[in-house]
Design a protein around this motif. Structure first.
Motif, mmCIF file in Angstrom:
data_model
loop_
_atom_site.group_PDB
_atom_site.id
_atom_site.type_symbol
_atom_site.label_atom_id
_atom_site.label_comp_id
_atom_site.label_asym_id
_atom_site.label_seq_id
_atom_site.Cartn_x
_atom_site.Cartn_y
_atom_site.Cartn_z
ATOM 1 N N ILE A 297 0.845 -1.194 0.000
ATOM 2 C CA ILE A 297 0.000 0.000 0.000
ATOM 3 C C ILE A 297 0.880 1.242 0.000
ATOM 4 O O ILE A 297 1.855 1.338 0.752
ATOM 5 C CB ILE A 297 -0.919 0.009 1.234
ATOM 6 N N TRP A 298 0.523 2.207 -0.842
ATOM 7 C CA TRP A 298 1.265 3.461 -0.939
ATOM 8 C C TRP A 298 0.426 4.599 -0.380
ATOM 9 O O TRP A 298 -0.795 4.512 -0.310
ATOM 10 C CB TRP A 298 1.647 3.745 -2.392
ATOM 11 N N ILE A 299 1.111 5.662 -0.001
ATOM 12 C CA ILE A 299 0.445 6.846 0.520
ATOM 13 C C ILE A 299 0.827 8.050 -0.340
ATOM 14 O O ILE A 299 1.980 8.184 -0.773
ATOM 15 C CB ILE A 299 0.819 7.089 2.005
ATOM 16 N N LEU A 300 -0.151 8.888 -0.611
ATOM 17 C CA LEU A 300 0.054 10.113 -1.386
ATOM 18 C C LEU A 300 -0.462 11.283 -0.562
ATOM 19 O O LEU A 300 -1.588 11.262 -0.072
ATOM 20 C CB LEU A 300 -0.707 10.029 -2.716
ATOM 21 N N PHE A 301 0.370 12.311 -0.412
ATOM 22 C CA PHE A 301 0.023 13.473 0.406
ATOM 23 C C PHE A 301 0.146 14.725 -0.459
ATOM 24 O O PHE A 301 1.220 15.041 -0.962
ATOM 25 C CB PHE A 301 0.965 13.549 1.610
ATOM 26 N N LEU A 302 -0.992 15.414 -0.656
ATOM 27 C CA LEU A 302 -1.058 16.559 -1.566
ATOM 28 C C LEU A 302 -1.486 17.827 -0.836
ATOM 29 O O LEU A 302 -2.246 17.774 0.129
ATOM 30 C CB LEU A 302 -2.051 16.285 -2.696
ATOM 31 N N HIS A 303 -1.015 18.959 -1.349
ATOM 32 C CA HIS A 303 -1.457 20.275 -0.861
ATOM 33 C C HIS A 303 -2.057 21.050 -2.021
ATOM 34 O O HIS A 303 -1.434 21.186 -3.080
ATOM 35 C CB HIS A 303 -0.268 21.064 -0.277
ATOM 36 N N LEU A 304 -3.288 21.532 -1.840
ATOM 37 C CA LEU A 304 -3.961 22.348 -2.850
ATOM 38 C C LEU A 304 -3.954 23.801 -2.408
ATOM 39 O O LEU A 304 -4.171 24.098 -1.229
ATOM 40 C CB LEU A 304 -5.402 21.881 -3.055
ATOM 41 N N ASP A 305 -3.751 24.688 -3.349
ATOM 42 C CA ASP A 305 -3.696 26.118 -3.018
ATOM 43 C C ASP A 305 -5.090 26.683 -2.745
ATOM 44 O O ASP A 305 -5.265 27.504 -1.843
ATOM 45 C CB ASP A 305 -3.038 26.892 -4.168
ATOM 46 N N ILE B 124 -5.617 23.214 2.480
ATOM 47 C CA ILE B 124 -6.363 22.102 1.884
ATOM 48 C C ILE B 124 -5.377 20.972 1.618
ATOM 49 O O ILE B 124 -4.403 21.142 0.879
ATOM 50 C CB ILE B 124 -7.042 22.518 0.569
ATOM 51 N N LEU B 125 -5.625 19.817 2.216
ATOM 52 C CA LEU B 125 -4.732 18.672 2.088
ATOM 53 C C LEU B 125 -5.511 17.440 1.634
ATOM 54 O O LEU B 125 -6.673 17.267 1.998
ATOM 55 C CB LEU B 125 -4.055 18.365 3.432
ATOM 56 N N ILE B 126 -4.870 16.604 0.838
ATOM 57 C CA ILE B 126 -5.447 15.325 0.431
ATOM 58 C C ILE B 126 -4.470 14.228 0.823
ATOM 59 O O ILE B 126 -3.310 14.243 0.413
ATOM 60 C CB ILE B 126 -5.721 15.266 -1.082
ATOM 61 N N LEU B 127 -4.943 13.279 1.618
ATOM 62 C CA LEU B 127 -4.142 12.136 2.045
ATOM 63 C C LEU B 127 -4.813 10.875 1.516
ATOM 64 O O LEU B 127 -5.957 10.580 1.855
ATOM 65 C CB LEU B 127 -4.065 12.091 3.575
ATOM 66 N N TYR C 133 -4.568 8.403 -9.965
ATOM 67 C CA TYR C 133 -5.198 9.556 -9.333
ATOM 68 C C TYR C 133 -4.424 10.828 -9.658
ATOM 69 O O TYR C 133 -5.020 11.871 -9.981
ATOM 70 C CB TYR C 133 -5.280 9.378 -7.819
ATOM 71 N N LEU C 134 -3.096 10.775 -9.557
ATOM 72 C CA LEU C 134 -2.277 11.962 -9.836
ATOM 73 C C LEU C 134 -2.476 12.452 -11.260
ATOM 74 O O LEU C 134 -2.533 13.658 -11.519
ATOM 75 C CB LEU C 134 -0.799 11.647 -9.601
ATOM 76 N N ILE C 135 -2.597 11.506 -12.193
ATOM 77 C CA ILE C 135 -2.823 11.887 -13.585
ATOM 78 C C ILE C 135 -4.162 12.610 -13.719
ATOM 79 O O ILE C 135 -4.260 13.658 -14.373
ATOM 80 C CB ILE C 135 -2.775 10.637 -14.498
ATOM 81 N N LEU C 136 -5.209 12.056 -13.104
ATOM 82 C CA LEU C 136 -6.519 12.693 -13.143
ATOM 83 C C LEU C 136 -6.478 14.084 -12.511
ATOM 84 O O LEU C 136 -7.044 15.051 -13.047
ATOM 85 C CB LEU C 136 -7.545 11.821 -12.411
ATOM 86 N N GLN C 137 -5.801 14.176 -11.370
ATOM 87 C CA GLN C 137 -5.742 15.449 -10.638
ATOM 88 C C GLN C 137 -5.082 16.547 -11.460
ATOM 89 O O GLN C 137 -5.481 17.717 -11.399
ATOM 90 C CB GLN C 137 -4.969 15.238 -9.332
ATOM 91 N N LYS C 138 -4.080 16.163 -12.234
ATOM 92 C CA LYS C 138 -3.301 17.160 -12.972
ATOM 93 C C LYS C 138 -3.822 17.431 -14.381
ATOM 94 O O LYS C 138 -3.477 18.460 -14.970
ATOM 95 C CB LYS C 138 -1.838 16.712 -13.053
ATOM 96 N N SER D 162 0.723 20.676 -4.958
ATOM 97 C CA SER D 162 2.067 20.268 -4.553
ATOM 98 C C SER D 162 2.004 18.834 -4.039
ATOM 99 O O SER D 162 1.168 18.512 -3.194
ATOM 100 C CB SER D 162 2.611 21.184 -3.452
ATOM 101 N N VAL D 163 2.872 17.985 -4.561
ATOM 102 C CA VAL D 163 3.006 16.624 -4.040
ATOM 103 C C VAL D 163 3.988 16.680 -2.877
ATOM 104 O O VAL D 163 5.193 16.793 -3.071
ATOM 105 C CB VAL D 163 3.498 15.653 -5.128
ATOM 106 N N LEU D 164 3.476 16.614 -1.664
ATOM 107 C CA LEU D 164 4.331 16.709 -0.480
ATOM 108 C C LEU D 164 5.060 15.396 -0.217
ATOM 109 O O LEU D 164 6.214 15.395 0.209
ATOM 110 C CB LEU D 164 3.489 17.078 0.748
#
Length: 267
Positions: free
Chosen positions: A138-146, A178-181, A192-197, A216-218
């Motif tokens: 399992i992987w974790i992705l942590f994002l910050h949205l402006d 705003i954070l997405i975990l 997901y990252l492809i869709l987000q961008k 931002s991909v934290l």
């Protein structure tokens, strides 16, 4: 908080007393101590390696292993993860006794060997799994949205993506932050990252649909064995204080992730 942890921190501060060598990030009677030690390993692969080690000592330390994060501009993410894994292996040998200084000394002595092994293993894995689309675990992705201008639509879109890709986690709001975990299979995290961008998920100042350009991909990393997957669903949550947000991460065993990436967003 155990007096032993305080005494160890004082001793470490005396040893690593140079500018930025030892920095205390958080001290809490209920959550423990988080601090960073910065060391330079000399003459490694004909260059000096600046290593940043982030330790979180929980309240029951040293009966419980510390959380450890490793960063270096001179090393790849995979190499940093290998250093972290080796440090956690060493930490198990010192359970129930102060161990941070021993771990720092150990990594100074063995970093060259770890990097050589990491490079060899990485090369072997690339040869054996070339063309494979996923990585186990399992992987974790942590994002910050402006920002989110079309918040309701944006939130529904993120919820749908998470559901379609079988990702669990949190969309977190705390003031303007705003954070997405997200947690899930590596291939689904990438999708997901492809869709987000690439998707028109928000609107611009003229209310026209637009792609997300202020993301931002934290952090993007494999979850370690000692951090079992905790999220069973994807939830949207609001937090009134930074303490509430911090407790969310601590409940997930991700106190180090919080300490490393969230406080800079408050500045």
């Amino acid at each position: 908080m155990a007096a032993l942890a305080r005494e160890e921190l004082a001793a470490l501060a005396a040893i690593y007393c140079g500018p930025e060598e030892c920095e205390v990030l958080a001290v809490s009677e209920t959550h423990g101590i988080t601090f960073r030690i910065q060391i330079t390993v000399k003459e490694l692969l004909d260059t000096d390696i600046l290593l940043k080690l982030l330790f979180h000592l929980p309240v029951n330390y040293p009966s419980i292993l510390p959380d450890i994060s490793v960063n270096s501009d001179q090393l790849t993410r995979a190499q940093c993860m290998d250093v972290k894994d080796k440090l956690l292996e060493q930490a198990k040998k010192h359970l129930s006794e102060p161990m941070v200084h021993e771990l720092v000394l150990w990594v100074q002595q063995h970093l060259k060997c770890i990097i050589r092994q990491s490079t060899a293993v990485c090369s072997e894995k690339t040869t054996l799994s070339r063309g494979a689309g996923t990585e186990d675990g399992i992987w974790i992705l942590f994002l910050h949205l402006d920002h989110m201008r079309a918040k309701a639509k944006y939130v529904k879109t993120v919820e749908k993506w998470a559901s379609d890709l079988r990702l669990t986690g949190r969309l977190m709001f705390m003031g303007k932050i705003i954070l997405i975990l997200l947690e899930g299979d590596r291939s689904n995290i990438k999708e997901y990252l492809i869709l987000q961008k690439t998707s028109k998920v928000d609107v611009d100042s003229s209310r026209k649909k637009c792609k997300e350009k202020m993301i931002s991909v934290l952090c993007e990393t494999k979850i370690q064995p000692q951090h079992a997957r905790y999220n069973l669903t994807f939830e949207v949550k609001d937090y009134s204080t930074i303490d509430e947000l911090q407790k969310e991460f601590e409940a997930a065993g991700l106190a180090t992730l919080f300490s490393e990436f969230v406080p800079p967003l408050l500045k």
